[in-house]
Write a protein that holds these residues in place. Structure first.
Motif, short mmCIF file in Angstrom:
data_model
loop_
_atom_site.label_atom_id
_atom_site.label_comp_id
_atom_site.label_asym_id
_atom_site.label_seq_id
_atom_site.Cartn_x
_atom_site.Cartn_y
_atom_site.Cartn_z
N VAL A 1 -20.60 32.21 77.18
CA VAL A 1 -20.19 32.63 78.53
C VAL A 1 -18.77 32.16 78.81
O VAL A 1 -17.93 32.93 79.30
CB VAL A 1 -21.17 32.06 79.58
N ARG A 2 -18.48 30.91 78.49
CA ARG A 2 -17.14 30.37 78.78
C ARG A 2 -16.06 31.07 77.98
O ARG A 2 -14.96 31.28 78.49
CB ARG A 2 -17.12 28.87 78.49
N ARG A 3 -16.33 31.40 76.73
CA ARG A 3 -15.31 32.06 75.91
C ARG A 3 -15.16 33.52 76.29
O ARG A 3 -14.14 34.14 76.00
CB ARG A 3 -15.65 31.98 74.41
N GLY A 4 -16.21 34.09 76.90
CA GLY A 4 -16.15 35.50 77.27
C GLY A 4 -16.15 36.44 76.09
O GLY A 4 -15.63 37.54 76.15
N THR A 5 -16.74 35.98 74.97
CA THR A 5 -16.77 36.80 73.77
C THR A 5 -18.12 37.50 73.65
O THR A 5 -19.09 37.08 74.27
CB THR A 5 -16.54 35.94 72.52
N ALA A 6 -18.15 38.54 72.85
CA ALA A 6 -19.40 39.26 72.64
C ALA A 6 -20.33 38.45 71.75
O ALA A 6 -19.93 37.99 70.68
CB ALA A 6 -19.10 40.61 72.00
N ALA A 7 -21.56 38.28 72.20
CA ALA A 7 -22.56 37.58 71.39
C ALA A 7 -23.32 38.62 70.58
O ALA A 7 -24.49 38.91 70.84
CB ALA A 7 -23.48 36.77 72.28
N ASP A 8 -22.61 39.21 69.60
CA ASP A 8 -23.23 40.29 68.85
C ASP A 8 -23.61 39.90 67.43
O ASP A 8 -24.06 40.73 66.65
CB ASP A 8 -22.31 41.51 68.83
N SER A 9 -23.40 38.64 67.09
CA SER A 9 -23.77 38.18 65.74
C SER A 9 -23.86 36.65 65.77
O SER A 9 -23.32 36.01 66.68
CB SER A 9 -22.74 38.61 64.70
N VAL A 10 -24.52 36.09 64.76
CA VAL A 10 -24.57 34.64 64.64
C VAL A 10 -23.16 34.08 64.48
O VAL A 10 -22.81 33.05 65.05
CB VAL A 10 -25.46 34.23 63.44
N GLN A 11 -22.33 34.81 63.73
CA GLN A 11 -20.96 34.36 63.48
C GLN A 11 -20.15 34.28 64.78
O GLN A 11 -19.38 33.34 64.98
CB GLN A 11 -20.26 35.29 62.49
N SER A 12 -20.32 35.26 65.67
CA SER A 12 -19.54 35.25 66.91
C SER A 12 -20.00 34.13 67.84
O SER A 12 -19.18 33.50 68.52
CB SER A 12 -19.63 36.61 67.63
N VAL A 13 -21.31 33.85 67.84
CA VAL A 13 -21.81 32.74 68.65
C VAL A 13 -21.30 31.42 68.08
O VAL A 13 -20.84 30.53 68.81
CB VAL A 13 -23.36 32.74 68.69
N ALA A 14 -21.34 31.30 66.75
CA ALA A 14 -20.86 30.07 66.11
C ALA A 14 -19.38 29.84 66.39
O ALA A 14 -18.95 28.71 66.67
CB ALA A 14 -21.12 30.13 64.60
N ALA A 15 -18.58 30.92 66.35
CA ALA A 15 -17.14 30.79 66.60
C ALA A 15 -16.88 30.32 68.03
O ALA A 15 -16.07 29.42 68.26
CB ALA A 15 -16.46 32.13 66.34
N ALA A 16 -17.58 30.93 69.00
CA ALA A 16 -17.40 30.52 70.39
C ALA A 16 -17.82 29.06 70.58
O ALA A 16 -17.15 28.29 71.29
CB ALA A 16 -18.24 31.42 71.31
N HIS A 17 -18.89 28.68 69.92
CA HIS A 17 -19.43 27.33 70.17
C HIS A 17 -18.58 26.24 69.51
O HIS A 17 -18.46 25.15 70.07
CB HIS A 17 -20.87 27.26 69.68
#
Ligand SMILES: [Zn+2]
Length: 195
Positions: free
Chosen positions: A121-137
């Motif tokens: 939520v804070r990064r405002g990125t799309a949570a469309d893959s495990v990789q994108s969630v990992a990058a934001a986190h």
């Protein structure tokens, strides 16, 4: 059979085979996810003992983590902290599942997954893959370290300590930098950004 005693006997037998090695002073601290199967040294190509290891599931930040990192920078005087996620992370898979289906694990695991969701939520990125969630986190984890520890943020401001927020791929162990905090801006990596 994997009973507690059988596993301890395996570890004790392994301990009897090791020889004493004098470890060098750590050159960096690595804050990583505890479910990663590889050691920091294996991923980053360093000798055993070269990296101070701090790991929690989903690299969730708590007082123990902050104390460990402050020990690393204040007492051991390491100039670099690496927040290291991985692209096949079960913790981030749980976060993606929670994002898509509103299914959260129970107990204290829930808090870890909630932290990862907040990062998205804070990064405002799309949570469309495990990789994108990992990058934001990893990025939000690096930001949280600097925000929650005056000792770390002071060193970042003084440019005597930097924080790298990175993930690696399980297929080829390639490390990707998603953000840098402090004096570690790597212009050779177009993916890096200064937070
Ligand atoms: Zn993980």
């Amino acid at each position: 059979m994997n009973t507690p005693l059988a596993i301890w006997q395996r570890l004790r037998a392994g301990n009897r085979l090791v020889s004493v090695q004098s470890a060098d002073q750590p050159v960096a601290a690595v804050f990583r996810c505890a479910d990663a199967r590889l050691t920091n040294e294996a991923v980053l190509g360093q000798a055993p003992g070269a990296l101070l290891d701090i790991s929690t599931w989903g690299h969730a930040v708590d007082a123990g983590v902050l104390g460990s990192l402050e020990y690393a920078v204040e007492i051991l005087e390491v100039p670099l902290i690496v927040v290291l996620g991985h692209d096949d992370c079960p913790a981030m898979q749980s976060a993606l599942k929670a994002w898509e289906h509103a299914e959260l694990p129970g107990g204290s695991m829930r808090r870890v997954v909630e932290h990862a969701l907040l990062s998205v939520v804070r990064r405002g990125t799309a949570a469309d893959s495990v990789q994108s969630v990992a990058a934001a986190h990893v990025v939000e984890t690096g930001v949280a370290l600097a925000q929650r520890s005056p000792a770390l943020s002071t060193r970042v401001d003084q440019r005597t300590c930097g924080i790298i927020c990175a993930t690696y791929a399980s297929t080829d162990l390639r490390v990707r930098v998603h953000a840098t905090i402090g004096a570690v801006d790597d212009h050779a990596d177009p993916l890096a950004e200064v937070v």
